[in-house]
Design a protein around this motif. Structure first.
Motif, mmCIF file in Angstrom:
data_model
loop_
_atom_site.group_PDB
_atom_site.id
_atom_site.type_symbol
_atom_site.label_atom_id
_atom_site.label_comp_id
_atom_site.label_asym_id
_atom_site.label_seq_id
_atom_site.Cartn_x
_atom_site.Cartn_y
_atom_site.Cartn_z
ATOM 1 N N ILE A 146 0.725 -1.254 -0.104
ATOM 2 C CA ILE A 146 -0.025 -0.055 0.013
ATOM 3 C C ILE A 146 0.944 1.065 -0.121
ATOM 4 O O ILE A 146 1.675 1.369 0.879
ATOM 5 N N ILE A 147 0.757 2.078 -1.156
ATOM 6 C CA ILE A 147 1.462 3.228 -1.056
ATOM 7 C C ILE A 147 0.495 4.593 -0.737
ATOM 8 O O ILE A 147 -0.755 4.504 -1.393
ATOM 9 N N VAL A 149 -0.443 8.255 -0.938
ATOM 10 C CA VAL A 149 -0.345 9.253 -1.793
ATOM 11 C C VAL A 149 -1.589 10.301 -1.795
ATOM 12 O O VAL A 149 -2.561 9.909 -1.930
ATOM 13 N N LYS A 150 -1.228 11.528 -1.229
ATOM 14 C CA LYS A 150 -2.004 12.630 -1.129
ATOM 15 C C LYS A 150 -3.344 12.013 -0.450
ATOM 16 O O LYS A 150 -4.686 12.276 -1.064
ATOM 17 N N ASN A 151 -3.006 11.754 0.783
ATOM 18 C CA ASN A 151 -4.298 11.406 1.460
ATOM 19 C C ASN A 151 -5.183 10.073 1.024
ATOM 20 O O ASN A 151 -6.189 9.643 1.421
ATOM 21 N N LYS A 152 -4.439 9.163 -0.128
ATOM 22 C CA LYS A 152 -5.483 7.999 -0.571
ATOM 23 C C LYS A 152 -4.327 6.736 -0.277
ATOM 24 O O LYS A 152 -3.034 7.341 -0.290
ATOM 25 N N LYS A 153 -4.768 5.890 -0.139
ATOM 26 C CA LYS A 153 -4.423 4.397 -0.110
ATOM 27 C C LYS A 153 -4.150 3.735 -1.372
ATOM 28 O O LYS A 153 -5.476 3.437 -1.727
ATOM 29 N N ILE A 154 -3.072 3.813 -2.166
ATOM 30 C CA ILE A 154 -3.235 3.000 -3.589
ATOM 31 C C ILE A 154 -2.731 1.531 -3.278
ATOM 32 O O ILE A 154 -1.386 1.322 -2.788
ATOM 33 N N GLY A 155 -3.373 0.565 -3.340
ATOM 34 C CA GLY A 155 -2.786 -0.558 -3.228
ATOM 35 C C GLY A 155 -2.464 -1.335 -4.537
ATOM 36 O O GLY A 155 -3.095 -1.346 -5.558
ATOM 37 N N PHE A 156 -1.548 -2.467 -4.562
ATOM 38 C CA PHE A 156 -0.825 -3.167 -5.539
ATOM 39 C C PHE A 156 -0.656 -4.621 -5.032
ATOM 40 O O PHE A 156 -0.325 -5.014 -4.066
ATOM 41 N N LEU A 157 -1.194 -5.545 -6.010
ATOM 42 C CA LEU A 157 -1.090 -6.839 -5.896
ATOM 43 C C LEU A 157 -0.566 -7.341 -7.023
ATOM 44 O O LEU A 157 -0.447 -6.725 -8.158
ATOM 45 N N GLY A 158 0.439 -8.567 -6.784
ATOM 46 C CA GLY A 158 1.064 -8.913 -8.152
ATOM 47 C C GLY A 158 0.966 -10.363 -7.971
ATOM 48 O O GLY A 158 1.552 -10.999 -7.059
ATOM 49 N N SER A 183 -9.267 -2.331 2.343
ATOM 50 C CA SER A 183 -8.123 -1.471 2.939
ATOM 51 C C SER A 183 -7.482 -0.221 2.143
ATOM 52 O O SER A 183 -6.739 0.177 2.821
ATOM 53 N N VAL A 184 -8.064 -0.225 0.925
ATOM 54 C CA VAL A 184 -7.525 0.731 0.063
ATOM 55 C C VAL A 184 -8.681 1.764 -0.771
ATOM 56 O O VAL A 184 -9.558 1.095 -0.755
ATOM 57 N N ASP A 185 -8.124 2.818 -1.147
ATOM 58 C CA ASP A 185 -9.008 3.570 -1.989
ATOM 59 C C ASP A 185 -9.187 3.212 -3.618
ATOM 60 O O ASP A 185 -10.096 3.123 -4.183
#
Length: 359
Positions: A146-147, A149-158, A183-185
């Protein structure tokens, strides 16, 4: 959603996504002529991406698929003992300088040289401050990155769906989406897929079906790779499916492998998505930004992608395309035969026999 029509808003989050990154050696032509990517990086680590570097500096998140390992063993290699898809650890500086935030490790080549090399790669990325997903050794036991950025949570799955490497199941991916969605936006899903249809310029019917299913289960953006060719970006239910981002840095010689693109994705305050394609091309190991006026890429961004072939027709076409590509590799080997030492020939033939028997 095709146009980045809210790009002037300072609260908008900009994500740039590229395809395969291979900073080692692969091309027989490049080996024969000693014009490899690592040699160029060791001479000047800033050159290869200098024409596109400004694009990355303005991004909040930069994603790519790492198709090689970083290892100190590279420095002990030479033409007699060359190993494919191994890059010098120092080449990771190039990625850091280009603002890469996160890399996918879930692919069919990351385990080519064993678990130890993967862990060495992870240490290299951590040392330069680059995050990663899809770590195949399960050492970290972490599904999502989870990154903030600017009050948002950007999630990455791989995940890797190819038959080579650490392969995941559809059920595993769906369970992960369900577990992490709340858990992410915004949720990104990186997929290494399309096994058996390498170098195809459009996705298979099964990929389209899978892509739609993952979006329907909560994914906002799919970042696909493995084909080594850029494939269409589909706008589906106001979400984005990049079926294949092609090659960003890779020493393949075929023209369609060298032409690719950077996908720019913008996220506004309400989690609306907007995107555009920035076409690129590799020329003599340099990544160049292509003139968008001269190279119309509108056909590569489509709404509700229409499957072109039946599954059987697609499989037959893919087999022909792959066969032609293999013939090109064999031809390159034969015309450069005299440039290699005997040990290189024996290692190459042994590797090809091993690949053939594994099938």
């Amino acid at each position: 959603m095709r146009e980045n029509n809210f790009s002037s808003n300072k609260d908008v989050i900009k994500v740039l996504a590229v395809g395969d990154i291979m900073l080692g050696v692969c091309s027989l032509n490049k080996i024969a002529d000693n014009k490899t990517i690592p040699n160029q990086l060791l001479r000047n680590p800033h050159e290869i991406t200098k024409y596109v570097k400004p694009l990355f500096q303005s991004a909040d998140v930069v994603f790519g698929n790492l198709e090689c390992v970083f290892s100190e063993e590279f420095y002990a290699l030479n033409l007699k003992n060359i190993k494919l898809l191994i890059a010098p650890p120092d080449s990771s500086i190039l990625l850091k300088e280009n603002n890469f935030t996160i890399l996918n490790l879930a692919n069919n080549h990351i385990l080519d040289h064993g678990v130890k090399k993967v862990r060495e790669t992870i240490n290299t990325l951590e040392n330069v401050g680059i995050k990663y997903i899809g770590e195949p050794t399960k050492l970290k036991k972490k599904q999502i990155e989870i990154i903030h950025v600017k009050n948002k949570k950007i999630g990455f799955l791989g995940y890797n769906l190819c038959e080579q490497g650490e392969q995941s199941s559809i059920e595993e991916i769906l369970a992960s989406i369900k577990k992490n969605r709340s858990s992410v936006d915004i949720l990104f899903l990186s997929l290494h897929w399309g096994w058996g249809s390498e170098h195809m310029e459009f996705p298979s019917p099964s990929q389209v079906e899978l892509g739609h299913m993952f979006i329907d289960h909560g994914v906002d953006v799919i970042l696909g790779h493995h084909s080594h060719v850029f494939q269409p970006v589909e706008l589906y239910h106001n979400k984005i499916i990049c079926y294949s981002l092609g090659n960003f840095i890779f020493d393949m010689d075929n023209e369609k492998n060298r032409k690719s693109g950077i996908v720019e994705i913008l996220i506004d305050n309400d989690n609306n998505l907007s995107n555009k394609l920035i076409p690129t091309e590799q020329v003599e190991n340099y990544v160049l930004r292509v003139d968008e006026q001269k190279h119309n890429t509108d056909h590569l961004i489509v709404s509700n992608y229409l499957v072109k072939l039946s599954p059987d027709e697609y499989a037959k076409t893919a087999k022909i395309v792959k066969s032609q590509y293999n013939k090109e590799i064999l031809f390159d080997y034969l015309i450069n035969f005299y440039k290699y030492p005997l040990t290189f020939h024996s290692n190459t033939v042994r590797r090809w026999i091993s690949k053939f028997l594994s099938k």
